[in-house]
Design a protein around this motif. Structure first.
Motif, mmCIF file in Angstrom:
data_model
loop_
_atom_site.group_PDB
_atom_site.id
_atom_site.type_symbol
_atom_site.label_atom_id
_atom_site.label_comp_id
_atom_site.label_asym_id
_atom_site.label_seq_id
_atom_site.Cartn_x
_atom_site.Cartn_y
_atom_site.Cartn_z
ATOM 1 N N CYS A 264 5.394 -3.353 67.531
ATOM 2 C CA CYS A 264 6.309 -2.090 66.750
ATOM 3 C C CYS A 264 7.552 -1.837 67.431
ATOM 4 O O CYS A 264 8.429 -1.602 66.690
ATOM 5 C CB CYS A 264 5.488 -0.971 66.814
ATOM 6 S SG CYS A 264 3.852 -1.024 65.793
ATOM 7 N N ASP B 259 3.371 -0.851 57.418
ATOM 8 C CA ASP B 259 2.150 -0.161 56.619
ATOM 9 C C ASP B 259 1.439 0.824 57.382
ATOM 10 O O ASP B 259 1.327 1.869 57.207
ATOM 11 C CB ASP B 259 1.074 -1.330 56.084
ATOM 12 C CG ASP B 259 1.849 -2.205 55.071
ATOM 13 O OD1 ASP B 259 2.744 -1.602 54.574
ATOM 14 O OD2 ASP B 259 1.277 -3.142 54.704
ATOM 15 N N GLU B 260 1.389 0.550 58.741
ATOM 16 C CA GLU B 260 0.526 1.451 59.713
ATOM 17 C C GLU B 260 1.502 2.640 60.081
ATOM 18 O O GLU B 260 0.923 3.903 60.157
ATOM 19 C CB GLU B 260 0.349 0.650 60.919
ATOM 20 C CG GLU B 260 -0.630 -0.364 61.113
ATOM 21 C CD GLU B 260 -2.130 0.080 60.851
ATOM 22 O OE1 GLU B 260 -2.333 1.482 60.497
ATOM 23 O OE2 GLU B 260 -2.977 -0.665 60.694
ATOM 24 N N ASN C 65 1.217 5.019 57.069
ATOM 25 C CA ASN C 65 0.198 5.632 57.028
ATOM 26 C C ASN C 65 0.267 7.175 58.097
ATOM 27 O O ASN C 65 -0.539 8.058 57.670
ATOM 28 C CB ASN C 65 -1.206 4.928 57.577
ATOM 29 C CG ASN C 65 -1.398 3.630 56.261
ATOM 30 O OD1 ASN C 65 -1.064 3.995 55.192
ATOM 31 N ND2 ASN C 65 -2.031 2.610 56.741
ATOM 32 N N SER D 138 0.185 -4.380 69.644
ATOM 33 C CA SER D 138 0.591 -3.823 68.440
ATOM 34 C C SER D 138 1.776 -3.037 68.839
ATOM 35 O O SER D 138 2.698 -2.904 68.350
ATOM 36 C CB SER D 138 -0.555 -3.141 67.833
ATOM 37 O OG SER D 138 -1.633 -3.720 67.527
ATOM 38 N N LYS E 65 -4.247 -4.939 66.774
ATOM 39 C CA LYS E 65 -4.182 -6.351 66.132
ATOM 40 C C LYS E 65 -3.014 -6.445 65.081
ATOM 41 O O LYS E 65 -3.556 -7.270 64.314
ATOM 42 C CB LYS E 65 -5.238 -7.066 65.865
ATOM 43 C CG LYS E 65 -6.378 -6.938 66.914
ATOM 44 C CD LYS E 65 -7.819 -7.510 66.565
ATOM 45 C CE LYS E 65 -8.747 -7.517 67.440
ATOM 46 N NZ LYS E 65 -10.302 -7.930 67.183
ATOM 47 N N VAL E 66 -1.983 -5.702 65.306
ATOM 48 C CA VAL E 66 -0.991 -6.042 64.305
ATOM 49 C C VAL E 66 0.020 -7.270 64.658
ATOM 50 O O VAL E 66 0.221 -7.558 65.949
ATOM 51 C CB VAL E 66 0.036 -4.780 64.669
ATOM 52 C CG1 VAL E 66 1.415 -4.982 63.617
ATOM 53 C CG2 VAL E 66 -0.628 -3.458 63.974
ATOM 54 N N SER E 67 0.268 -8.035 63.571
ATOM 55 C CA SER E 67 0.576 -9.278 63.978
ATOM 56 C C SER E 67 1.886 -9.477 62.993
ATOM 57 O O SER E 67 2.298 -10.796 63.337
ATOM 58 C CB SER E 67 -0.553 -10.438 63.779
ATOM 59 O OG SER E 67 -0.931 -10.139 62.517
ATOM 60 N N SER E 68 2.283 -8.843 62.132
ATOM 61 C CA SER E 68 3.195 -8.974 61.084
ATOM 62 C C SER E 68 4.323 -7.675 61.039
ATOM 63 O O SER E 68 3.669 -6.604 61.269
ATOM 64 C CB SER E 68 2.729 -9.506 59.891
ATOM 65 O OG SER E 68 2.351 -8.491 59.095
ATOM 66 N N GLU F 88 2.860 -5.148 58.447
ATOM 67 C CA GLU F 88 1.474 -4.763 58.972
ATOM 68 C C GLU F 88 2.047 -3.373 59.657
ATOM 69 O O GLU F 88 1.566 -2.209 59.640
ATOM 70 C CB GLU F 88 0.585 -5.395 59.826
ATOM 71 C CG GLU F 88 -0.331 -6.395 59.055
ATOM 72 C CD GLU F 88 -1.246 -7.073 60.156
ATOM 73 O OE1 GLU F 88 -2.114 -6.447 60.752
ATOM 74 O OE2 GLU F 88 -1.175 -8.405 60.256
ATOM 75 N N ILE G 11 -4.401 1.862 65.753
ATOM 76 C CA ILE G 11 -3.513 0.827 65.410
ATOM 77 C C ILE G 11 -3.736 -0.521 66.291
ATOM 78 O O ILE G 11 -3.370 -0.361 67.563
ATOM 79 C CB ILE G 11 -2.098 1.045 65.354
ATOM 80 C CG1 ILE G 11 -1.569 2.231 64.464
ATOM 81 C CG2 ILE G 11 -0.976 -0.190 64.978
ATOM 82 C CD1 ILE G 11 -0.175 2.694 64.343
#
Length: 1023
Positions: A714, A691-692, A695, A710, A682-685, A688, A680
């Motif tokens: 989170c 979603d991760e 998964n 990230s 470069k999560v920026s929203s 996202e 995981i």
């Protein structure tokens, strides 16, 4: 410059807020606003308002010692309960036996504790007295004169000699070293073993002598006291008597001498700015929250249950008698009679057991160097479910070696390093290389080797054999400088003004003047230096740093990102090196702007960084990329594999990039062979992040790799959802982690899972994590002793964790669980006997045993055999280490649980009832016979019960059993009040005691044999 009432003044400014306004002080020790501006004639009086320079590490004084110690003892449930029981004996209606029977054990426990506290505090007093009475020299108009450390005040000029401790926080004015610089040892402040370079004020260093300081007219502006030892802002404004103009010099951390550091070279004169509680050393002497072991929490819960059992038994006894008369008095009398149910000796036994475990750990030659700093937590080592570990210096050796050098069109590894030597020799004129392209390559090689030999904070030194050694805060830098030495460009001299290199091929020297140095920080992730070649007068700016920041600073290229990724996948730490040539005009403009930023008292660091970025960090020429290998610690692979097999969930928290951390995770066997890796980055929203996490829901057996940004996203956006998924995974790798994030993750796992967390690290950046953990383990490494000193356990290498957890942790937990339950059983059985005795004799609250019998029962007659259980072991060391899967059973807490507690409660009820009923049935015509028969059967029963609980016999166990039996038999002659020897020496007494003892203990031996046959413990299958 005068320190008492002369022309120098000290002004201490309040810290600024980010918006530029003044932020009021929150410390009661800080002076008021008017005290922060001291005029010359007021200094002698005003400085007395600052905190005295006294070291106080004592917890108590002569007046507060007893009240505070007694308060600390009686907030403990055990001690408070027995204090109330003992005090009740002064009430005639509640008095049951001898007062000494109740005050004796309590007094013994308190005496041991108070004596220990008194001795510890006396040792602190002696250390404080020694520190406060150390002699220093203070410079005054009449010359130097001696003064004890405790008399040093703000504004004094203090002379410090080599190897002397710095007594207070000071501004470094002058030194006997010609370079104007000196080294200090900071290991007692920050735990780091490397020496730190400190710089004298240039204007004061240029004075002709020390006495000239007394004629300087100046003002020091210093920020208010704070904890950060790596940060200081101030200015020194003085009158230049040559030009009669006022000049201002900036003061930074490089101009300071912090208290408790040691001067390693030369002599120095410092101007005192902070004393006593305001010094960095004292402000960083925090007292972390006392850690309480899980077994102590569990025992405290059981003690409360025992109190309820005692209360219920008392009410039942009075109730069965119909609540006649002063029934509430009888309830209290029964409470006192049954008080042994809550054994005061339990705390003593447990504390003594913990001491034994600590000594066994420290004396284990296979994990030599291990130190137990918190002796109350050995059992916690057997209950760990989450292991959080640093990477560099913990899993790796922090022993760096430059393995690769990439220059865009050229790449060199260890096998081709001799080519670099040849190119360097050619560029320096020693060898001729045909062809224009080859000459260009040689010059490019010289450029990058020279850049690496200049852009650092390494200082060379020579031993008696004239061999060069290097001092630096970072092992990465030492590795690179050693590599340039091997290539043929040797760093032979460095001071605050000059760097000198020797070309091995020609023997010539290159000399450079240091104009500016911009140290590496965790925020900037890069360091730079401006130097001027003394031969050509050319000025160059060199910079090296992490690819994450350097890629946006250097000129456009199409290979840097790819090669950084390639090196990271090989487990190499990457550094990008670049340069820029400066004209004199450009440098002068930069120097002017940078000086303005340096002397600003508002957002100084931000202003300085802004000047660097705008004047230097533009269009830098990319010279190359280095790949440095950090070797794995010995035994890391086996250790991680064993701990994973022991069902520990392992998190690696590191500041390295994703690729490097992933490679180390694979090579160290942190990730098992068939385990999938899920990244995981470069999560920026928020979308996202969710979603991760979705998964990850279906991936139960994979390794999660997440970068710092990230991770923070989170934690901010979906904390509970993230931690719920992450804690189910066997392995998590968090990259680009800050020290604060490490501590936050530790607390988050503890709070969410309620499981025991162990954190291990070796550097100052791991201290917060270590202190936040249930168990903190520090490794003594190349980054110093800071982590080791802050930890509960100190080890010398990561592989020692295997034995520390799987063997010593197992033994400590199992032994304490068995010891606790047996001590509780010892109190329960005698209380049950008392209850049966009272019930059979019209519910009268009369004591069955008094005086020496009740005192001797928990001491002389049973203590040695019971305490010998701290030597027991259910499996041998070889089995415990060979089958780490056995550790999983410990984390379930089955050795000490409500189930085992109530099992022992039933055993106590059966045995106490059997002994008392049979004693009454078999007694003859005198009450003394009941006492002698029942008490003898009780002692023999307890000795047999100890033998029943032992898994592996030790010679001390056998000796304690035999000795205790002989002591008891011998004491019968000394206690005629309780034992009728004419009856004791008869066959009737012997067979009655034998029958009662057999009835009370034999069924338990039969049950044990049956259970071993049909439902054996898992470990017995391996023996």
């Amino acid at each position: 410059m005068r320190s008492d009432s002369g022309p120098i003044a000290l002004r201490k400014m309040l810290p600024f807020s980010r918006r530029g306004g003044r932020k009021p002080s929150t410390s009661s020790d800080h002076a008021s606003d008017e005290d922060h501006l001291l005029m010359d004639e007021e200094l002698g009086q005003k400085k007395k308002r600052y905190t005295p320079n006294i070291v106080i590490n004592q917890k108590y004084n002569i007046f507060t010692f007893l009240p505070l110690v007694l308060y600390e003892q009686f907030v403990v449930f055990f001690n408070l309960y027995f204090l109330l029981v003992a005090l009740s004996q002064f009430v005639p209606a509640l008095k049951i036996g001898y007062i000494v029977t109740y005050f004796g054990p309590l007094s013994f426990v308190l005496l041991v504790t108070i004596s220990k506290e008194a001795m510890d505090d006396y040792q602190r007093y002696k250390r404080d007295k020694e520190a406060n009475s150390q002699i220093y020299q203070r410079l005054s108009p009449s010359g130097p004169h001696t003064i004890p450390s405790s008399k040093i005040s703000v504004g004094d000029l203090i002379i410090v000699r080599k190897d002397q401790r710095i007594p207070a926080d000071m501004i470094f004015l002058r030194t006997t070293e010609e370079t104007g610089a000196c080294f200090i040892r900071t290991d007692q402040l920050d735990g780091e073993t490397d020496w730190k370079l400190r710089l004298a004020l240039p204007s004061m260093q240029r004075l002709s002598g020390d006495t000239e300081l007394m004629n300087v007219e100046g003002t020091v502006n210093a920020d208010a006291p704070h904890k950060d030892i790596h940060s200081f802002m101030g200015t020194f404004t003085y009158l230049d008597k040559t030009t009669m103009a006022e000049r201002t010099e900036s003061l930074g951390v490089e101009n300071t001498l912090w208290s408790n550091t040691v001067l390693a070279s030369g002599s120095a004169i410092g101007f005192v700015v902070y004393t006593g509680k305001d010094t960095r050393a004292v402000m960083n002497t925090n007292h972390p929250k006392t850690k309480v072991g899980l077994i102590d929490i569990e025992i405290n819960r059981l003690a409360k249950i025992l109190f309820l059992v005692t209360l219920c038994m008392s009410v039942i006894m009075v109730g069965l008698n119909g609540f006649h008369g002063l029934w509430y008095i009888y309830v209290f009398r029964f409470l006192i009679l049954f008080s042994s149910i809550i054994p005061i000796s339990l705390r003593v036994n447990l504390d003594m057991g913990k001491t034994v475990y600590a000594r066994q750990i420290e004396n284990d030659t296979s994990i030599q160097g291990t130190i137990v700093r918190t002796s109350t937590l050995p059992e916690e080592l057997g209950r760990i479910e989450y292991l959080l570990t640093d990477k560099t210096g913990t899993l790796t050796k922090n022993d760096m070696e430059l393995k690769k050098l990439h220059m865009g069109t050229m790449s060199y590894s260890l096998d081709t390093m001799d080519e670099i030597q040849a190119h360097l020799a050619s560029a320096c004129g020693k060898m001729n290389m045909p062809g224009k392209s080859r000459r260009n390559i040689a010059w490019r090689v010289k450029d990058i080797v020279q850049a690496l030999a200049l852009c650092h904070n390494v200082t060379p030194s020579f031993n008696l054999d004239e061999e060069i050694t290097y001092q630096a805060a970072s092992p990465d830098e030492v590795a690179i400088v050693r590599w340039t030495e091997q290539m043929g460009m040797v760093l032979v001299h460095r001071d605050i003004n000059t760097i000198r290199l020797r070309i091995t091929a020609t023997g010539e020297y290159l000399e450079f003047e240091i104009l500016n140095v911009f140290p590496f920080t965790s925020e900037s992730k890069r360091m730079g230096i401006i130097i001027q070649d003394k031969q050509t007068q050319e000025i160059f700016f060199y910079q090296k740093g992490a690819d994450a920041v350097m890629s946006s600073i250097v000129q456009y290229n199409d290979w840097l990102d790819e090669e950084c990724g390639n090196m990271a996948r090989e487990g190499l730490r990457t550094l990008v090196i670049a340069k820029k040539k400066l004209t004199e005009e450009a440098y002068d403009l930069f120097k002017e702007k940078f000086h303005e930023a340096e002397i600003s008292m508002h957002e100084r660091n931000e202003n300085k960084q802004a000047v660097i970025e705008s004047h230097l960090e533009t269009e830098l020429e990319l010279l190359g990329l280095t790949g440095v290998e950090d070797k794995l610690q010995d035994g890391v692979k086996n250790t991680l594999e064993n701990l994973r097999n022991a069902s520990l969930k392992i998190w690696m928290l590191t500041g390295d990039k994703v690729e490097t951390a992933t490679c180390i995770a694979v090579s160290s066997k942190l990730v098992s062979r068939n385990q999938q890796i899920y990244q995981i980055t470069k999560v920026s929203s928020t979308m996202e992040a969710f979603d991760e996490i979705d998964n990850l829901q279906s991936k139960t057996d994979c390794c999660l790799v997440i970068d710092g940004e990230s991770l923070q996203f989170c934690l901010d956006a979906c904390r509970e959802e993230f931690i719920e998924v992450a804690t189910r995974l066997p392995v998590v790798v968090c990259c680009r982690c800050s020290p604060t994030q490490k501590a936050d993750i530790t607390c988050l796992i503890k709070d969410y899972t309620k499981k025991r967390v162990l954190c291990v690290g070796d550097g100052g950046n791991d201290v917060s994590m270590i202190q936040a953990a249930d168990v903190g383990v520090g490794i003594v490494g190349k980054e110093g002793r800071q982590a080791s000193l802050a930890a509960d356990f100190s080890i010398t290498q990561f592989s020692h964790l295997t034995k520390l957890l799987l063997w010593h942790g197992r033994n400590s937990y199992k032994r304490s669980a068995k010891l606790s339950q047996f001590v509780i059983h010892r109190g329960l059985i005698i209380s049950v006997m008392q209850a049966v005795f009272s019930a059979l004799f019209y519910f009268a609250p009369i004591a069955l045993y008094q005086g020496m019998l009740i005192v001797g029962y928990a001491t002389l007659y049973t203590m040695a055999p019971v305490f010998s259980l701290v030597l027991d072991q259910d499996v041998n060391e070889e089995i415990a280490l060979m089958y780490p899967e056995l550790y999983k059973d410990l984390t379930k807490g089955r050795s000490l649980s409500y189930r085992t507690f109530f099992t022992w409660l039933l055993i106590s009820v059966y045995q106490g009832g059997a002994i008392m009923v049979l004693s009454i049935i078999l007694f003859e015509d005198e009450f003394i016979h009941i006492v002698s028969i029942s008490f003898t059967a009780l002692i023999f029963n307890e000795l047999l019960m100890v033998a029943l609980q032992i898994s592996t016999w030790h010679k001390i166990m056998l000796l304690s059993e035999i000795t205790t039996m002989l002591i008891y038999i011998g004491s019968m002659w000394l206690l005629p009040t309780y034992f009728d020897m004419s009856f004791i020496l008869t066959e009737r007494f012997v067979w009655k005691v034998a029958v009662i003892t057999a009835v009370s203990s034999l069924p338990l031996y039969i049950v044990k044999i049956i259970r071993r046959r049909f439902a054996p413990p898992s470990y017995t299958k391996l023996i």
